[in-house]
Write an enzyme that holds these catalytic residues in place. Structure first.
Site: not given
Length: 678
Positions: A33, A222-223
DNA sequence: TCGTCCGGCGTTTTT
DNA sequence: CGCCGGACGA
């Protein structure tokens, strides 16, 4: 100017790789992050890229919120303005709210949850009529999995996923079409449709995809290991005018295949996007070396993966510990005993997590924590908006926003009781079907269909009309609370429950609901329409919850209990990974079905990598399963990690005094006695 | 329209 | 062993 000098070389090169496709393979605890927020700050502050051209997409509201806050912390509020940091589903809804009319829906569509979905499937199967009984949930989940592969109700029949020999596929084929027809008639979409319809929109109207692609010049996902085929299609639409796509993820933490995530998206990123830059973040800032080497050992057994080896400069002589327990009660006693001692020494309980594969494992631990009076919270459980009374209110508001919404309408027609039962409903349903008008229109135009009860129908229609107006003229929060009073909802709840405590709890939920409307109004000001409020509730975007504001940074002095799945992304000083047994982890179902157990191994890996300082693992030699005592065996993953942990058989000293215990361990693990103080 | 009884089943979950 | 959902009866 934002300085990137605080990043390590890999993080820094990730933050500076702005143009073209980029894959950031971010190992657990590698500062993911931090890296992507710096990347955004760098784009805006150092490269003068306008915020409105930047899009960051994650899966959960929580992750999106964290990203937003951390970007603001770096750039300040003013410079952060315009950057879109959101979830897949919010982004989808945002697009559909502008464009869905192109697909034949109205802009004020409803969003259906699982119970609405099942209601329609149930009806579909009633119409389908066969002797065979079908599991509604199974049908629905097949429909969902088709949508997540981008296969429409029309395409299902000719898809490789349809087998004409399989009765379930035949039923699904019928139900899928019936279901989509109804949804359209109700002007409603389900969660999968949010993305499915955007993809359909992009396919049918490439110029729409191009419009958004031009707006979002720089896209981050993200992810990425959790994305499915449908999300990939959506992403392809968004990058149709450029290739500035940065995906971040860790294939080793892919644990959502059961809900459609396709790990090949991340494994084959370079094939999808040739000339992609790949950056590995392997330095772990979270865990000690002994914990990391355990983690590395277990995950390297997975064959299909991007080779990564996490390393850490955090040395420690605390090896992970494995405890063999007698049964689940013993397991609970020993774990809670250890926690109680930690607490007595003045330790902060917020630093402790107890992780398990399935929720059933939590019960004995909870019981024991309560007995020992150790404060704890269990993550997960019933969502606020899923409570019956809350859903009733949302259904009212949904009807006001979208009168075509038949599921919502039927839910509240007789809540509180107003003498409109099934017999009456059926008359209007019949009329609605035969004349192809919505149920609400039928009631509005022909209340007389209800015969002597026509007045009840008229009153109801009037109620909805009145509040449609009121919500337009008055503030959201005020209208909500006046409405609750007007329909005498609290009195209704009182009547529903003879148990006063239960009634109080539910009334309290209503008050909380009204408060959340107030907060929504406060934060959204001019955007605080009923439609937006309902939508936010359905997307479970609880970011304005008061609790969240309060304990943003400091965890309460409570032990946290949760499943391995919900622990992803979190970290704790001390982690208890309980139930490291065959048939729990790996789960029985993956073993008996002969499935690939690599996802179970990743789950173990996720659990281990949550720990900063200390890791305890447990297994039981015996366990009650459906009332029967069964002999249990340690997880195969433990053999894979051997000898990187200390093996202590608590069944041989679980109830001995401290002195006896020390003596026992000294004799058994002579070389490891230094661990005893912990 | 509600309550009761029986049978079947028993992971993980966000939006 | 216990829960939940469906069927059926009062």
């Amino acid at each position: 100017m934002i300085s990137l000098s605080g990043l390590n070389p890999e993080q820094r090169s990730a933050a500076e790789a702005i143009e073209g496709p980029v894959l950031i393979l971010a190992g657990a605890g590698s500062g993911k992050t931090r890296t992507i927020t710096y990347r955004i700050a760098h784009m805006v502050s150092n490269l003068a890229i306008p915020g409105k051209n930047i899009l960051g997409v994650s899966f959960t509201n929580k992750a999106a919120k964290e990203m937003r806050e951390r970007v603001i912390a770096l750039l300040g509020k003013t410079k952060s303005r315009g950057i879109t940091l959101t979830t897949f589903h919010s982004l989808g809804v945002k697009i559909l709210k502008k464009e869905i009319d192109k697909l034949g829906y109205h802009l004020n569509f409803s969003i259906y949850d699982t119970s609405d979905q099942l209601g329609i499937i149930r009806e579909a199967l009633k119409v389908y009529q066969t002797d065979k009984k079908f599991d509604h949930k199974r049908i629905l989940s097949k429909i969902g999995s088709m949508k997540n592969r981008g296969i429409s109700s029309e395409d299902f029949l000719s898809s490789p996923y349809f087998d004409e020999e399989e009765p379930y596929d035949l039923a699904t084929e019928y139900a899928y079409r019936y279901y989509q027809d109804k949804l359209k008639f109700f002007n409603a979409i389900d969660f999968d449709d949010i993305l499915f319809l955007v993809v359909e929109l992009f396919d049918k109207y490439p110029e729409v995809a191009e419009k958004y692609s031009e707006k979002f010049q720089y896209i981050m996902i993200d992810e990425y290991q959790d994305t499915n085929g449908l999300q990939l299609k959506l992403i392809m639409g968004l990058v149709s005018k450029h290739d500035n796509l940065c995906v971040v993820g860790d294939d080793d933490q892919s644990i959502y295949a059961f809900r459609g995530a396709d790990i090949t998206n991340i494994l084959e990123f370079e094939r999808q996007f040739p000339n992609a830059k790949v950056i590995k973040l392997e330095q772990n800032y979270r865990s000690t070396s002994p914990i990391l080497s355990l983690a590395n050992h277990i995950i390297k057994e997975n064959k299909q993966r991007r080779a990564k080896t996490l390393w850490s400069t955090k040395e420690s002589n605390l090896k992970p510990i494995l405890w063999a327990m007698g049964d689940t009660d013993h397991e609970a006693q020993v774990v809670v005993d250890e926690i109680a001692k930690f607490q007595a020494k003045g330790g902060h309980l917020g630093d402790i997590a107890i992780l398990y594969r399935s929720n059933t494992q939590a019960q004995p631990i909870e019981d024991e924590l309560r007995i020992a009076q150790v404060p704890y919270t269990v993550l997960g459980g019933q969502k606020f908006y899923e409570k019956k009374e809350i859903k009733d209110l949302i259904a009212y508001f949904s009807v006001m926003v979208n009168p075509y919404d038949q599921m919502a309408l039927r839910r509240i027609l007789n809540v509180p009781h107003r003498g409109i039962g099934n017999a009456t409903l059926d008359k209007f349903l019949l009329y609605s079907e035969q004349n192809n008008v919505s149920l609400f229109e039928a009631m509005q135009a022909h209340p007389d269909l209800a015969g002597p009860r026509a007045g009840n129908i008229q009153d109801f229609v009037k109620l909805i009309h009145t509040y449609q107006e009121k919500f337009k003229q008055n503030s959201l929060a005020e209208s909500c609370s006046v409405f609750v009073e007007d329909i005498k909802f609290l009195q209704y709840i009182d009547k529903q429950y003879d148990n006063a405590k239960q009634a109080d709890r539910r009334k309290n939920d209503i008050m909380m609901f009204l408060e959340s409307a107030e907060r929504f109004q406060k934060f959204q000001s001019d955007q605080a329409t009923l439609k937006n409020f309902v939508e936010k509730l359905l997307l479970q975007d609880n970011q304005d919850r008061q609790e969240d504001e309060e304990d943003e940074d400091i965890r309460k002095n409570e032990v946290t209990m949760m499943t391995l799945h919900s622990s992803k992304g979190l970290e704790f000083d001390i982690v208890y990974l309980i139930g490291m047994e065959e048939e729990i982890l790996p789960h029985k179902k993956t073993i008996t079905d002969g499935e690939d157990i690599s996802e179970e191994r990743r789950l173990a890996y996720v659990g281990v990598t949550r720990a900063r300082e200390k890791l305890f693992m447990t297994f039981c030699k015996e366990r009650k399963i459906y009332g029967r005592k069964v002999t249990r065996y340690p997880s195969r993953f433990l053999y894979e990690m051997d000898p990187l942990y200390v093996n202590q058989d608590r069944t041989t000293f679980g109830h001995l005094t401290e002195e006896e215990k020390e003596e026992h361990i000294k004799s058994t693990f002579a070389s490891l006695s230094s661990l005893l103080d912990d």
